[in-house]
Design an enzyme around this catalytic site. Structure first.
Site, PDB file in Angstrom:
ATOM      1  N   CYS A  61       0.844  -1.198   0.000  1.00 17.44           N
ATOM      2  CA  CYS A  61       0.000   0.000   0.000  1.00 17.44           C
ATOM      3  C   CYS A  61       0.881   1.251   0.000  1.00 17.44           C
ATOM      4  O   CYS A  61       1.726   1.419   0.871  1.00 17.44           O
ATOM      5  CB  CYS A  61      -0.909  -0.013   1.228  1.00 17.44           C
ATOM      6  SG  CYS A  61      -1.750   1.554   1.494  1.00 17.44           S
ATOM      7  N   CYS A  64       0.487   3.366   3.378  1.00 23.73           N
ATOM      8  CA  CYS A  64       0.896   2.875   4.692  1.00 23.73           C
ATOM      9  C   CYS A  64       2.229   3.494   5.108  1.00 23.73           C
ATOM     10  O   CYS A  64       3.049   3.855   4.267  1.00 23.73           O
ATOM     11  CB  CYS A  64       1.014   1.349   4.668  1.00 23.73           C
ATOM     12  SG  CYS A  64      -0.545   0.507   5.009  1.00 23.73           S
ATOM     13  N   HIS A 124      -4.156   0.514   8.196  1.00 23.45           N
ATOM     14  CA  HIS A 124      -4.639   0.231   6.844  1.00 23.45           C
ATOM     15  C   HIS A 124      -6.068  -0.325   6.833  1.00 23.45           C
ATOM     16  O   HIS A 124      -6.820  -0.118   5.877  1.00 23.45           O
ATOM     17  CB  HIS A 124      -3.675  -0.781   6.196  1.00 23.45           C
ATOM     18  CG  HIS A 124      -4.002  -1.142   4.784  1.00 23.45           C
ATOM     19  ND1 HIS A 124      -3.615  -0.366   3.711  1.00 23.45           N
ATOM     20  CD2 HIS A 124      -4.682  -2.206   4.265  1.00 23.45           C
ATOM     21  CE1 HIS A 124      -4.042  -0.939   2.589  1.00 23.45           C
ATOM     22  NE2 HIS A 124      -4.688  -2.049   2.893  1.00 23.45           N
ATOM     23  N   ASN A 164     -13.522  10.111  -1.443  1.00 22.12           N
ATOM     24  CA  ASN A 164     -14.206   9.181  -2.342  1.00 22.12           C
ATOM     25  C   ASN A 164     -14.024   7.807  -1.755  1.00 22.12           C
ATOM     26  O   ASN A 164     -12.904   7.404  -1.483  1.00 22.12           O
ATOM     27  CB  ASN A 164     -13.569   9.189  -3.736  1.00 22.12           C
ATOM     28  CG  ASN A 164     -14.070  10.338  -4.577  1.00 22.12           C
ATOM     29  OD1 ASN A 164     -15.098  10.936  -4.275  1.00 22.12           O
ATOM     30  ND2 ASN A 164     -13.332  10.652  -5.621  1.00 22.12           N
ATOM     31  N   SER A 172      -9.222   3.570  -5.476  1.00 25.17           N
ATOM     32  CA  SER A 172      -8.517   2.323  -5.747  1.00 25.17           C
ATOM     33  C   SER A 172      -7.851   1.736  -4.513  1.00 25.17           C
ATOM     34  O   SER A 172      -7.380   0.615  -4.539  1.00 25.17           O
ATOM     35  CB  SER A 172      -7.464   2.580  -6.825  1.00 25.17           C
ATOM     36  OG  SER A 172      -6.720   3.738  -6.482  1.00 25.17           O
ATOM     37  N   HIS A 175      -6.992   1.941   2.074  1.00 26.10           N
ATOM     38  CA  HIS A 175      -6.411   2.671   3.211  1.00 26.10           C
ATOM     39  C   HIS A 175      -7.263   3.917   3.494  1.00 26.10           C
ATOM     40  O   HIS A 175      -7.600   4.650   2.568  1.00 26.10           O
ATOM     41  CB  HIS A 175      -4.965   3.074   2.881  1.00 26.10           C
ATOM     42  CG  HIS A 175      -4.195   3.505   4.083  1.00 26.10           C
ATOM     43  ND1 HIS A 175      -3.166   2.774   4.618  1.00 26.10           N
ATOM     44  CD2 HIS A 175      -4.340   4.594   4.886  1.00 26.10           C
ATOM     45  CE1 HIS A 175      -2.702   3.392   5.684  1.00 26.10           C
ATOM     46  NE2 HIS A 175      -3.397   4.500   5.863  1.00 26.10           N
ATOM     47  N   HIS A 177      -8.379   7.286   3.697  1.00 23.88           N
ATOM     48  CA  HIS A 177      -7.778   8.553   3.257  1.00 23.88           C
ATOM     49  C   HIS A 177      -8.784   9.417   2.510  1.00 23.88           C
ATOM     50  O   HIS A 177      -9.804   8.934   2.023  1.00 23.88           O
ATOM     51  CB  HIS A 177      -6.563   8.289   2.356  1.00 23.88           C
ATOM     52  CG  HIS A 177      -6.921   7.768   0.987  1.00 23.88           C
ATOM     53  ND1 HIS A 177      -7.344   6.474   0.762  1.00 23.88           N
ATOM     54  CD2 HIS A 177      -6.935   8.376  -0.225  1.00 23.88           C
ATOM     55  CE1 HIS A 177      -7.586   6.300  -0.530  1.00 23.88           C
ATOM     56  NE2 HIS A 177      -7.359   7.447  -1.158  1.00 23.88           N
ATOM     57  N   GLN A 179      -8.966  13.520   0.237  1.00 24.66           N
ATOM     58  CA  GLN A 179      -8.173  14.393  -0.626  1.00 24.66           C
ATOM     59  C   GLN A 179      -8.516  15.854  -0.413  1.00 24.66           C
ATOM     60  O   GLN A 179      -9.581  16.182   0.103  1.00 24.66           O
ATOM     61  CB  GLN A 179      -8.453  14.065  -2.092  1.00 24.66           C
ATOM     62  CG  GLN A 179      -7.974  12.711  -2.534  1.00 24.66           C
ATOM     63  CD  GLN A 179      -8.136  12.574  -4.041  1.00 24.66           C
ATOM     64  OE1 GLN A 179      -7.532  13.311  -4.806  1.00 24.66           O
ATOM     65  NE2 GLN A 179      -8.975  11.654  -4.464  1.00 24.66           N
TER      66      GLN A 179
HETATM   67 ZN    ZN Z   1      -2.299   1.232   3.733  1.00 26.14          ZN
END
Ligand code: ZN
Length: 278
Positions: A61, A64, A124, A164, A172, A175, A177, A179
């Site tokens: 990833c 990570c 993760h 998203n 995609s 993890h 996250h 933006q």
């Molecule tokens: Zn990750």
């Protein structure tokens, strides 16, 4: 000769049964609502729910901690929230020379901006709703700082912070996250909303969203959640399935004006809302 009138007697309008239009005051637009269509059988696409248990750290990833990103940068061994500039951003910082020639059908303008990625946690396998309120509050702190830092740049006029989620949304990486897009022009929808909020204020001397939320609280039909400082509501003019809006009870222009206790309230309502979504 008289034609037989085949129309049945008009039945009384029922907004749960009859197609109608609803007004969106934020965009000054009418949207079409067809409540009878919700009853049709659905044979289209359905989405599978990902149920496999993810590891708390995945060496493949790029988000990570301690891992290499595609551009060769190495993530620090971060704990908690981590922000970096998107290696594959949709906007670029560089200013380019451009001659603004009028083109009737082929208008274009270069757009300057900054894309950043915010990892919500080093874990993760977590998702935002699974995080503790205190840890979501730390994400909100970073949103606030980023909003201020990027908004203070002389060429930035709009900062959008978003997540998203899921492969359907083109995300995609599992993890946790989000933006940030900071850009030099104000997007058309935002501009339109600002104009309509201002027009309402000039006419009524009060805030459109504050007035709207008070009416929704009175009606108590579309409220999903409410806490000390925020209300989550399905807007009367919603067009998307699961479309909701989280509105501050106190009139605030942007996230930089949220106090500490408002940020805790905000983290709470985000946790509870996203838990309901999942
Ligand atoms: Zn990750």
């Amino acid at each position: 000769m008289e034609l037989e009138n085949t129309n049945k007697m008009n039945s009384e309008f029922n907004q749960k049964k009859h197609p109608h239009r609803r007004y969106n005051p934020l965009l000054d637009e009418w949207i079409l609502v067809s409540p009878q269509r919700a009853n049709r059988p659905w044979q289209g696409q359905t989405e599978k729910v990902l149920e496999e248990q993810l590891p708390s750290h995945d060496s493949n990833c790029y988000l990570c901690s301690g891992n290499l990103r595609v551009n060769g940068d190495k993530n620090p061994d971060y704990k908690g929230v981590f922000v970096f500039e998107n290696d594959f951003g949709s906007l670029m910082k560089e200013d380019v020379e451009f001659s603004d020639e009028q083109q009737d059908f082929f208008s274009l303008k270069p757009e300057r901006g900054i894309n950043r990625v915010i990892c919500f946690s080093e874990n993760h396998s977590l998702t935002l709703p699974e995080m503790e309120v205190n840890d979501i509050k730390k994400v909100v702190d970073v949103w606030q700082n980023q909003y201020e830092e990027l908004g203070n740049l002389e060429y930035i006029n709009h900062v959008q912070i978003f997540e998203n989620k899921g492969s359907v949304m083109g995300c995609s990486n599992p993890h946790p996250h989000g933006q940030i897009w900071a850009q030099s022009s104000i997007p058309s929808t935002v501009l339109k909303t600002q104009e309509n909020l201002k027009r309402y204020f000039d006419k009524n001397g009060s805030s459109l969203l504050e007035d709207y939320v008070n009416k929704e609280l009175e009606a108590d039909e579309r409220i999903i959640l409410e806490n000390q400082h925020f209300v989550a509501v399905v807007p009367f003019w919603a067009v998307w399935p699961y479309e909701t809006m989280i509105v501050s009870k106190r009139k605030a222009e942007n996230i930089s004006q949220f106090s500490d206790s408002e940020k805790i309230s905000f983290a709470e309502i985000i946790k509870n809302m996203t838990t309901k979504y999942d």
